[in-house]
Scaffold this active site. Sequence first.
Site, PDB file in Angstrom:
ATOM      1  N   GLY A  13      -1.052  -1.414  10.468  1.00 42.63           N
ATOM      2  CA  GLY A  13       0.430  -1.104   9.968  1.00 42.63           C
ATOM      3  C   GLY A  13       1.248  -0.063  10.499  1.00 42.63           C
ATOM      4  O   GLY A  13       1.747   0.892   9.637  1.00 42.63           O
ATOM      5  N   THR A  39       4.987  -7.585  13.496  1.00 42.90           N
ATOM      6  CA  THR A  39       5.865  -7.476  14.574  1.00 42.90           C
ATOM      7  C   THR A  39       5.738  -6.181  15.161  1.00 42.90           C
ATOM      8  O   THR A  39       5.435  -5.377  14.333  1.00 42.90           O
ATOM      9  CB  THR A  39       7.348  -7.727  13.963  1.00 42.90           C
ATOM     10  N   ASN A  88      -4.073   1.624   6.363  1.00 41.97           N
ATOM     11  CA  ASN A  88      -2.710   1.974   5.699  1.00 41.97           C
ATOM     12  C   ASN A  88      -1.904   0.907   5.377  1.00 41.97           C
ATOM     13  O   ASN A  88      -1.251   0.941   4.369  1.00 41.97           O
ATOM     14  CB  ASN A  88      -2.110   3.053   6.813  1.00 41.97           C
ATOM     15  N   TYR A 153      -1.350  -5.977  -7.230  1.00 41.04           N
ATOM     16  CA  TYR A 153      -1.238  -5.052  -6.158  1.00 41.04           C
ATOM     17  C   TYR A 153      -2.252  -3.779  -6.620  1.00 41.04           C
ATOM     18  O   TYR A 153      -3.049  -3.428  -5.943  1.00 41.04           O
ATOM     19  CB  TYR A 153       0.208  -4.676  -5.958  1.00 41.04           C
ATOM     20  N   ALA A 155      -4.793  -3.971  -8.733  1.00 39.47           N
ATOM     21  CA  ALA A 155      -6.195  -4.352  -9.028  1.00 39.47           C
ATOM     22  C   ALA A 155      -6.721  -4.052  -7.448  1.00 39.47           C
ATOM     23  O   ALA A 155      -7.555  -3.581  -7.362  1.00 39.47           O
ATOM     24  CB  ALA A 155      -6.272  -5.819  -9.481  1.00 39.47           C
TER      25      ALA A 155
HETATM   26  N1  LIG Z   1       5.680   3.734  -0.134  1.00 37.29           N
HETATM   27  C1  LIG Z   1       5.467   4.034  -1.329  1.00 37.29           C
HETATM   28  O1  LIG Z   1       5.883   4.679  -1.991  1.00 37.29           O
HETATM   29  C2  LIG Z   1       3.926   4.172  -1.368  1.00 37.29           C
HETATM   30  C3  LIG Z   1       3.204   4.437  -2.649  1.00 37.29           C
HETATM   31  C4  LIG Z   1       1.920   4.432  -2.726  1.00 37.29           C
HETATM   32  C5  LIG Z   1       1.143   3.683  -1.810  1.00 37.29           C
HETATM   33  N2  LIG Z   1       1.763   3.203  -0.655  1.00 37.29           N
HETATM   34  C6  LIG Z   1       0.798   2.699   0.342  1.00 37.29           C
HETATM   35  O2  LIG Z   1       0.866   3.292   1.414  1.00 37.29           O
HETATM   36  C7  LIG Z   1       0.599   2.500   2.472  1.00 37.29           C
HETATM   37  C8  LIG Z   1       2.248   2.676   3.525  1.00 37.29           C
HETATM   38  O3  LIG Z   1       3.240   2.375   2.782  1.00 37.29           O
HETATM   39  P1  LIG Z   1       4.626   2.011   3.587  1.00 37.29           P
HETATM   40  O4  LIG Z   1       5.592   2.553   2.372  1.00 37.29           O
HETATM   41  O5  LIG Z   1       4.365   3.031   4.684  1.00 37.29           O
HETATM   42  O6  LIG Z   1       4.877   0.748   4.173  1.00 37.29           O
HETATM   43  P2  LIG Z   1       5.840   0.022   4.825  1.00 37.29           P
HETATM   44  O7  LIG Z   1       6.839   1.042   5.104  1.00 37.29           O
HETATM   45  O8  LIG Z   1       6.238  -1.364   4.018  1.00 37.29           O
HETATM   46  O9  LIG Z   1       4.994  -0.330   6.222  1.00 37.29           O
HETATM   47  C9  LIG Z   1       4.149  -1.145   6.359  1.00 37.29           C
HETATM   48  C10 LIG Z   1       3.410  -1.217   7.555  1.00 37.29           C
HETATM   49  O10 LIG Z   1       2.403  -2.317   7.460  1.00 37.29           O
HETATM   50  C11 LIG Z   1       2.791  -3.649   8.208  1.00 37.29           C
HETATM   51  N3  LIG Z   1       2.617  -4.715   7.563  1.00 37.29           N
HETATM   52  C12 LIG Z   1       3.320  -4.968   6.322  1.00 37.29           C
HETATM   53  N4  LIG Z   1       2.803  -6.352   6.045  1.00 37.29           N
HETATM   54  C13 LIG Z   1       1.722  -6.637   6.734  1.00 37.29           C
HETATM   55  C14 LIG Z   1       1.146  -7.830   7.011  1.00 37.29           C
HETATM   56  N5  LIG Z   1       0.952  -8.845   6.063  1.00 37.29           N
HETATM   57  N6  LIG Z   1       0.240  -7.993   7.882  1.00 37.29           N
HETATM   58  C15 LIG Z   1       0.175  -6.874   8.884  1.00 37.29           C
HETATM   59  N7  LIG Z   1       0.619  -5.699   8.762  1.00 37.29           N
HETATM   60  C16 LIG Z   1       1.875  -5.599   7.935  1.00 37.29           C
HETATM   61  C17 LIG Z   1       4.210  -3.460   8.563  1.00 37.29           C
HETATM   62  O11 LIG Z   1       4.563  -3.903   9.675  1.00 37.29           O
HETATM   63  P3  LIG Z   1       4.997  -5.382   9.644  1.00 37.29           P
HETATM   64  O12 LIG Z   1       5.984  -5.663   8.618  1.00 37.29           O
HETATM   65  O13 LIG Z   1       5.659  -5.860  11.128  1.00 37.29           O
HETATM   66  O14 LIG Z   1       3.822  -6.412   9.674  1.00 37.29           O
HETATM   67  C18 LIG Z   1       4.272  -1.827   8.798  1.00 37.29           C
HETATM   68  O15 LIG Z   1       3.783  -1.436  10.016  1.00 37.29           O
HETATM   69  C19 LIG Z   1       0.695   1.080   1.916  1.00 37.29           C
HETATM   70  O16 LIG Z   1      -0.848   0.771   1.938  1.00 37.29           O
HETATM   71  C20 LIG Z   1       1.237   1.025   0.504  1.00 37.29           C
HETATM   72  O17 LIG Z   1       0.637   0.313  -0.381  1.00 37.29           O
HETATM   73  C21 LIG Z   1       3.224   3.384  -0.608  1.00 37.29           C
END
Ligand SMILES: NC(=O)c1ccc[n+]([C@@H]2O[C@H](COP(=O)([O-])OP(=O)(O)OC[C@H]3O[C@@H](n4cnc5c(N)ncnc54)[C@H](OP(=O)(O)O)[C@@H]3O)[C@@H](O)[C@H]2O)c1
Length: 245
Positions: A13, A39, A88, A153, A155
Amino acid sequence: MSDTTAGVALVSGGSRGLGQTLVTRLLAEGWQVATFSRTAGDFVEQTLKAEPDRFFWTEADLLRPETVRAAGKAAIDRFGRIDLLVNNAGVLEQGLFVTMPPRRAEDLVTANLTSPVVLAQVAARSMVASGGGQIINISSVNAVRGYRGVAAYSAAKAGLDGLTHSLARELGPAGIRVNTVVPGFFDSDMTEGVGPEYRERIQRRTPLGRLGDRAEVADAVLFLASPRAGFVTGQRLVIDGGITC
Ligand SMILES: NC(=O)c1ccc[n+]([C@@H]2O[C@H](COP(=O)([O-])OP(=O)(O)OC[C@H]3O[C@@H](n4cnc5c(N)ncnc54)[C@H](OP(=O)(O)O)[C@@H]3O)[C@@H](O)[C@H]2O)c1
């Protein structure tokens, strides 16, 4: 490869959000970086042009673990090995557990747990063969504290913790460190839908009084990936402004 020099990193990601920050920072630190997402997007297109020799992207979908396995293998084909895996990519969809379609709950576990496990196995095999490496799983405060509307999520993210602890024991003798980073809420596309009221409540409950910044989460990942964390394995590093304390 030892972790005293930059090597080959695979960041799932890496097209947006925290993954994009990690790709940028790892490239700046001299790593060769492979990533995948559904994408490509502007960041990936631009980075492919700017770093044709050190950056690789392929398409894969966390909902289809076989595509994730193929992406891991493609990274090894491209750069020869994996020294650092950052699990990630994640998928968050809020919804009350009893009314959520069963298929959706299963999808959340597939995306947030099954696919990271599959990717960890591909990476671990490469690391064992090359004599060491590191795996960093990105969890969530949802796995530490329960929150309404995120049961499946949470879990899946808690499952990543079990993966970290067991892999740390199993792979430590092979020179592989395995840790979890637990971010609190930070601004990204994932949290775009968080309304002002909910955001206000998170800030109120956070001792530091604000949401995090993805650069702060990336700092923790890069610390764990560095020789400064050379004796750290099987641990959970929480970067949440204190909301879970
Ligand atoms: N944001 C928060 O507040 C937060 C808090 C706690 C933990 N986290 C964790 O931190 C990590 C990063 O989060 P983020 O907020 O940076 O996420 P994000 O902005 O939604 O980015 C997610 C990345 O993963 C890719 N992705 C999403 N769905 C996918 C799929 N089905 N298959 C392949 N790739 C996929 C996306 O690209 P595409 O959409 O093009 O596939 C993007 O590159 C995640 O594990 C999230 O659970 C986030």
